[in-house]
Design a protein around this motif. Sequence first.
Motif, mmCIF file in Angstrom:
data_model
loop_
_atom_site.group_PDB
_atom_site.id
_atom_site.type_symbol
_atom_site.label_atom_id
_atom_site.label_comp_id
_atom_site.label_asym_id
_atom_site.label_seq_id
_atom_site.Cartn_x
_atom_site.Cartn_y
_atom_site.Cartn_z
ATOM 1 N N PRO A 7 0.768 -1.713 0.123
ATOM 2 C CA PRO A 7 -0.636 0.290 0.281
ATOM 3 C C PRO A 7 1.339 0.816 -0.062
ATOM 4 C CG PRO A 7 0.289 -1.262 2.214
ATOM 5 C CD PRO A 7 0.164 -1.944 1.294
ATOM 6 N N SER A 8 2.220 1.658 0.518
ATOM 7 C CA SER A 8 2.653 2.298 0.808
ATOM 8 C C SER A 8 3.948 2.966 -0.881
ATOM 9 C CB SER A 8 3.908 2.563 1.714
ATOM 10 O OG SER A 8 3.347 2.176 3.089
ATOM 11 N N LEU A 9 3.597 1.734 -1.442
ATOM 12 C CA LEU A 9 4.987 1.978 -2.561
ATOM 13 C C LEU A 9 4.500 3.092 -3.337
ATOM 14 C CD1 LEU A 9 6.967 0.600 -4.819
ATOM 15 C CD2 LEU A 9 5.508 -0.306 -5.563
ATOM 16 N N GLY A 10 3.426 3.593 -4.267
ATOM 17 C CA GLY A 10 3.554 4.768 -4.669
ATOM 18 C C GLY A 10 3.787 5.537 -3.993
ATOM 19 N N GLU A 11 3.028 5.910 -2.656
ATOM 20 C CA GLU A 11 3.875 7.021 -1.922
ATOM 21 C C GLU A 11 5.603 7.204 -1.567
ATOM 22 O OE1 GLU A 11 4.115 8.347 2.584
ATOM 23 O OE2 GLU A 11 2.259 8.096 2.423
ATOM 24 N N LEU A 12 5.966 6.206 -1.341
ATOM 25 C CA LEU A 12 7.669 5.697 -1.410
ATOM 26 C C LEU A 12 8.179 6.284 -2.736
ATOM 27 C CD1 LEU A 12 7.230 3.067 1.053
ATOM 28 C CD2 LEU A 12 8.264 4.760 1.552
ATOM 29 N N SER A 13 8.058 6.036 -3.575
ATOM 30 C CA SER A 13 8.264 6.134 -5.088
ATOM 31 C C SER A 13 8.536 7.482 -5.397
ATOM 32 C CB SER A 13 8.031 5.117 -6.243
ATOM 33 O OG SER A 13 6.895 5.413 -5.481
ATOM 34 N N ARG A 14 7.443 8.524 -4.787
ATOM 35 C CA ARG A 14 7.401 9.305 -4.838
ATOM 36 C C ARG A 14 8.326 10.455 -4.560
ATOM 37 N NH1 ARG A 14 2.161 8.039 -6.553
ATOM 38 N NH2 ARG A 14 1.463 8.300 -4.082
ATOM 39 N N ARG A 15 8.102 9.701 -3.048
ATOM 40 C CA ARG A 15 8.472 10.684 -1.775
ATOM 41 C C ARG A 15 10.349 10.679 -2.137
ATOM 42 N NH1 ARG A 15 7.468 9.134 4.624
ATOM 43 N NH2 ARG A 15 5.456 10.317 3.691
ATOM 44 N N TYR A 16 10.755 9.620 -2.653
ATOM 45 C CA TYR A 16 12.180 9.331 -2.800
ATOM 46 C C TYR A 16 12.508 8.695 -3.665
ATOM 47 C CZ TYR A 16 11.681 8.495 1.974
ATOM 48 O OH TYR A 16 11.201 8.757 3.824
ATOM 49 N N GLN A 17 13.115 9.628 -5.044
ATOM 50 C CA GLN A 17 13.074 9.400 -6.004
ATOM 51 C C GLN A 17 14.358 10.247 -6.016
ATOM 52 O OE1 GLN A 17 10.919 11.858 -8.885
ATOM 53 N NE2 GLN A 17 8.496 10.943 -8.014
ATOM 54 N N CYS A 18 15.658 8.918 -6.455
ATOM 55 C CA CYS A 18 16.935 9.620 -5.964
ATOM 56 C C CYS A 18 17.012 8.642 -6.538
ATOM 57 C CB CYS A 18 17.390 10.072 -4.761
ATOM 58 S SG CYS A 18 17.684 8.828 -3.580
ATOM 59 N N LYS A 19 18.653 8.839 -7.542
ATOM 60 C CA LYS A 19 19.794 7.676 -8.223
ATOM 61 C C LYS A 19 19.781 6.715 -7.214
ATOM 62 C CE LYS A 19 23.510 9.317 -7.738
ATOM 63 N NZ LYS A 19 25.076 10.109 -8.608
ATOM 64 N N ASN A 20 19.981 6.573 -5.660
ATOM 65 C CA ASN A 20 19.955 5.717 -4.362
ATOM 66 C C ASN A 20 18.985 4.968 -4.213
ATOM 67 O OD1 ASN A 20 22.894 6.537 -5.397
ATOM 68 N ND2 ASN A 20 22.846 7.964 -3.414
ATOM 69 N N ILE A 21 18.232 5.188 -4.357
ATOM 70 C CA ILE A 21 16.906 3.946 -4.103
ATOM 71 C C ILE A 21 15.826 3.654 -5.150
ATOM 72 C CG2 ILE A 21 14.145 3.931 -2.846
ATOM 73 C CD1 ILE A 21 15.516 5.712 -1.107
ATOM 74 N N ARG A 22 16.308 2.157 -5.866
ATOM 75 C CA ARG A 22 15.290 2.183 -6.788
ATOM 76 C C ARG A 22 14.262 0.940 -6.597
ATOM 77 N NH1 ARG A 22 19.377 -1.283 -10.999
ATOM 78 N NH2 ARG A 22 21.303 0.189 -9.277
ATOM 79 N N PHE A 23 13.429 1.000 -6.881
ATOM 80 C CA PHE A 23 11.512 1.084 -6.524
ATOM 81 C C PHE A 23 11.345 -0.473 -7.672
ATOM 82 C CE2 PHE A 23 11.236 5.085 -4.147
ATOM 83 C CZ PHE A 23 10.944 3.368 -2.867
ATOM 84 N N HIS A 24 11.911 -1.867 -7.050
ATOM 85 C CA HIS A 24 11.173 -1.796 -8.825
ATOM 86 C C HIS A 24 9.825 -3.109 -8.888
ATOM 87 C CE1 HIS A 24 15.612 -2.470 -9.678
ATOM 88 N NE2 HIS A 24 15.760 -2.687 -8.542
ATOM 89 N N GLY A 25 9.176 -2.798 -7.874
ATOM 90 C CA GLY A 25 7.754 -3.433 -7.567
ATOM 91 C C GLY A 25 8.174 -5.292 -7.613
ATOM 92 N N PRO A 26 6.588 -5.441 -7.931
ATOM 93 C CA PRO A 26 7.087 -7.549 -8.333
ATOM 94 C C PRO A 26 7.871 -7.763 -9.086
ATOM 95 C CG PRO A 26 4.997 -6.544 -8.161
ATOM 96 C CD PRO A 26 5.267 -5.323 -8.393
ATOM 97 N N LEU A 27 8.790 -8.625 -8.792
ATOM 98 C CA LEU A 27 9.785 -9.094 -9.820
ATOM 99 C C LEU A 27 9.334 -10.994 -10.306
ATOM 100 C CD1 LEU A 27 12.852 -7.429 -8.942
ATOM 101 C CD2 LEU A 27 11.033 -6.661 -11.006
ATOM 102 N N SER A 28 10.169 -11.875 -10.786
ATOM 103 C CA SER A 28 9.716 -12.675 -11.100
ATOM 104 C C SER A 28 11.642 -13.345 -10.500
ATOM 105 C CB SER A 28 10.521 -13.640 -12.410
ATOM 106 O OG SER A 28 11.511 -12.848 -12.592
ATOM 107 N N HIS A 29 10.724 -14.515 -9.830
ATOM 108 C CA HIS A 29 12.540 -14.922 -8.481
ATOM 109 C C HIS A 29 13.723 -14.450 -9.022
ATOM 110 C CE1 HIS A 29 9.974 -16.397 -5.920
ATOM 111 N NE2 HIS A 29 9.191 -16.444 -6.404
ATOM 112 N N GLU A 30 13.854 -14.569 -10.498
ATOM 113 C CA GLU A 30 15.035 -14.706 -11.310
ATOM 114 C C GLU A 30 15.584 -13.946 -11.776
ATOM 115 O OE1 GLU A 30 18.888 -15.558 -13.066
ATOM 116 O OE2 GLU A 30 17.709 -17.234 -12.624
#
Length: 135
Positions: A7-30
Amino acid sequence: HLIGDGPSLGELSRRYQCKNIRFHGPLSHEDMRLILEECCFYISLSEREGLSLALAEAMSVGLIPIVMSIPSQLYLGNEGFPLIEDEISLSYLLKDYLSKSNEEIHALRNQVRVLWADRNPGTWTKFWEEFPTNL
């Protein structure tokens, strides 16, 4: 790297937009495994955990655990990994780890792998080796 959604993904990704933090969302295991192999640390500030599968996955690939001092994770403190009590101890621990040489970090990562292998022979490592990549 922050992997997963919630539930916090959208808010966090907007708040912390910088090159040192990457938001990936759901990913495959590989894809998740490839990202984990790039990292050195697993950080969780959860104050309530049972058996943490995310911690298990991270330790299986040698990520140094930076986790709260809660009952289910006290074994890490007994094995020499400092546990977090509050924001101040997190800050000091991060400064300490980030001041270490590459050789020291490599040795700590190997210590994590050995600890994981001793406590869980073959479980996650076997899972990653056998996980079908064509899903």
